[in-house]
Scaffold this active site. Structure first.
Site, PDB file in Angstrom:
ATOM      1  N   THR A  80       1.092  -1.170  -0.164  1.00 34.26           N
ATOM      2  CA  THR A  80       0.113  -0.065   0.010  1.00 34.26           C
ATOM      3  C   THR A  80       0.923   1.227   0.170  1.00 34.26           C
ATOM      4  O   THR A  80       1.566   1.194   0.785  1.00 34.26           O
ATOM      5  CB  THR A  80      -1.056   0.105   1.386  1.00 34.26           C
ATOM      6  N   TYR A 132       7.594  -1.822  -9.202  1.00 35.36           N
ATOM      7  CA  TYR A 132       7.262  -1.391 -10.562  1.00 35.36           C
ATOM      8  C   TYR A 132       8.585  -1.583 -11.238  1.00 35.36           C
ATOM      9  O   TYR A 132       9.507  -0.954 -10.906  1.00 35.36           O
ATOM     10  CB  TYR A 132       6.520  -0.188 -10.765  1.00 35.36           C
ATOM     11  N   THR A 158       4.553  -5.706  -9.508  1.00 34.74           N
ATOM     12  CA  THR A 158       3.098  -5.406 -10.023  1.00 34.74           C
ATOM     13  C   THR A 158       3.074  -5.438 -11.753  1.00 34.74           C
ATOM     14  O   THR A 158       3.805  -4.777 -12.266  1.00 34.74           O
ATOM     15  CB  THR A 158       2.730  -3.748  -9.505  1.00 34.74           C
ATOM     16  N   ASP A 160      -0.217  -5.311 -13.387  1.00 33.38           N
ATOM     17  CA  ASP A 160      -1.565  -4.865 -13.748  1.00 33.38           C
ATOM     18  C   ASP A 160      -1.707  -3.366 -14.021  1.00 33.38           C
ATOM     19  O   ASP A 160      -2.621  -3.048 -13.875  1.00 33.38           O
ATOM     20  CB  ASP A 160      -2.692  -5.359 -13.086  1.00 33.38           C
ATOM     21  N   LYS A 232       2.399  -9.834  -9.048  1.00 31.67           N
ATOM     22  CA  LYS A 232       1.245  -9.505  -8.550  1.00 31.67           C
ATOM     23  C   LYS A 232       0.280  -8.822  -9.475  1.00 31.67           C
ATOM     24  O   LYS A 232       0.709  -7.776 -10.002  1.00 31.67           O
ATOM     25  CB  LYS A 232       1.327  -8.543  -7.452  1.00 31.67           C
ATOM     26  N   SER A 255      -4.293 -10.646  -7.448  1.00 28.18           N
ATOM     27  CA  SER A 255      -4.860  -9.296  -7.047  1.00 28.18           C
ATOM     28  C   SER A 255      -5.416  -8.599  -8.267  1.00 28.18           C
ATOM     29  O   SER A 255      -5.038  -8.762  -9.297  1.00 28.18           O
ATOM     30  CB  SER A 255      -3.626  -8.843  -6.436  1.00 28.18           C
ATOM     31  N   HIS A 257      -5.847  -5.438  -7.776  1.00 30.05           N
ATOM     32  CA  HIS A 257      -5.192  -3.930  -7.358  1.00 30.05           C
ATOM     33  C   HIS A 257      -6.047  -3.500  -6.268  1.00 30.05           C
ATOM     34  O   HIS A 257      -6.422  -2.199  -6.410  1.00 30.05           O
ATOM     35  CB  HIS A 257      -4.912  -3.012  -8.537  1.00 30.05           C
TER      36      HIS A 257
END
Length: 366
Positions: A80, A132, A158, A160, A232, A255, A257
């Site tokens: 987060t 990222y 990540t 997506d 993810k 996930s 997001h």
């Protein structure tokens, strides 16, 4: 804080009253009409538990391993950004709670404390680093090296977010990160990589996402690190199957997001079974999105998740009482899982198996 907090919903109610409207929207809003945000929660409610009885549940063991590292129970804190909106040094507080309870935290790349600061402040806790892959590849490589040296045990990439999702409240408020909230992990990124407007992360700041990201970049990342890679944001069996073709990938975090990217995709608990079936025992599979109770955790484990991660509940805990608030949220989920295991006849996580959970249609067909 006079009210006794007995469930995660109590912390959500408290945070909704404490946080400013704008900060609450940044933390809790979803993309577009928030269909996926709501479905992440509602989909758990459509699953039913088939408990077994007379199983001698006088002793129960909630421990497991994540990529070979032991944790005391299968609930961690998910990635987060901007936790400092909820509590000063929020990332450090959450990491300390994780260390206290011997589970896992995914530290966000956009944390308000550096990878080094968070690690030094929370010795003993299992930490993974969310990443990222930036257009500035030398910067990305340096950041990976920093995470390695700071003792992180995996990279959670990540996949997506080639562009940011459209979040109506953030656009209406034109939220800008408060200047006192620094993002120190971006120290050294090349200014030549400054993004065009449609590439910006409008919440965290003017740092570019890479619209050209592809599977070859996962192989590049594998070539520069020995840390295991967790992807993810995978939501289909097809992409889960492709992950098997890339040796550096050791896990998948199912996930969407938190419903903040593409609205209208399935709830994570809905797609979990197909992803588990696609990878079998070859990759570890985890889940985030919509987990609010210990029975939610039980259902995810029964459908094949090795562990679950929570994001908003940890933020609500921070807003309530910093490190102690996060610890309290996690203790509630741990204790609720323990209770659910006892009442469903499971003495250890290995006994939480697929037949324990069915959909609503199971009983409608009887």
């Amino acid at each position: 804080m006079s009210r006794r907090m007995v469930c995660v919903a109590d912390f959500e109610e408290y945070a909704n009253k404490k946080l400013s409207r704008v900060h609450k929207e940044v933390i809790c809003t979803g993309a577009d009409q928030c269909q996926t945000l709501q479905e992440n929660i509602e989909a758990f409610k459509r699953l039913r538990i088939r408990p077994r009885v007379l199983r001698d549940v006088s002793r129960r063991d909630l421990s497991t391993t994540l990529l070979g590292e032991k944790v005391d129970f299968p609930v961690g804190v998910s990635s987060t950004a901007l936790q400092g909106l909820a509590w000063p040094d929020g990332d450090i507080c959450a990491a300390r709670a994780i260390a206290q309870l011997h589970t896992c935290m995914i530290v966000n790349m956009y944390a308000n404390n550096s990878v080094e600061e968070i690690s030094a402040a929370s010795p003993g806790g299992l930490k993974w680093f969310q990443l990222y892959i930036m257009p500035d590849r030398p910067f990305t490589q340096r950041l990976v090296r920093r995470a390695e040296l700071a003792g992180y045990k995996a990279l959670v990439v990540t996949v997506d977010a080639p562009v940011p999702g459209k979040r109506y409240p953030n656009l209406r408020s034109r939220f800008q990160r408060p200047p006192h909230l620094r993002i120190p992990n971006f120290q050294g990124i090349q200014s030549s990589a400054a993004p065009s407007k449609d590439k910006q992360n409008l919440v965290c700041g003017p740092y570019p996402l890479d619209r050209s990201l592809s599977w070859k970049d996962i192989d590049w990342l594998s070539s520069i690190t020995n840390l295991p890679i967790i992807l993810k944001g995978i939501l289909t069996a097809e992409d889960a199957g492709r992950a098997l073709e890339h040796p550096g990938v050791k896990g998948i975090l199912v996930s969407n997001h938190g419903g903040r990217q593409l609205d209208g995709v399935p709830a994570t608990i809905e797609v979990l079974p197909e992803i588990v079936a696609a990878v079998g025992e070859r990759l570890e599979v985890y889940l985030d999105g919509g987990v609010r109770t210990g029975t939610d955790v039980l259902k995810a484990l029964a459908l094949g998740a090795r562990a679950v991660f929570v994001a908003r509940p940890a933020i609500w805990g921070l807003a309530y009482n910093g490190e102690d608030g996060v610890a309290e949220v996690l203790k509630i989920l741990r204790n609720e899982l323990d209770l659910a295991m006892a009442l469903s006849g499971c003495r250890c996580l290995a006994e939480i198996k697929r037949p324990l959970v069915v959909g609503e249609e199971y009983y409608s067909k009887l």
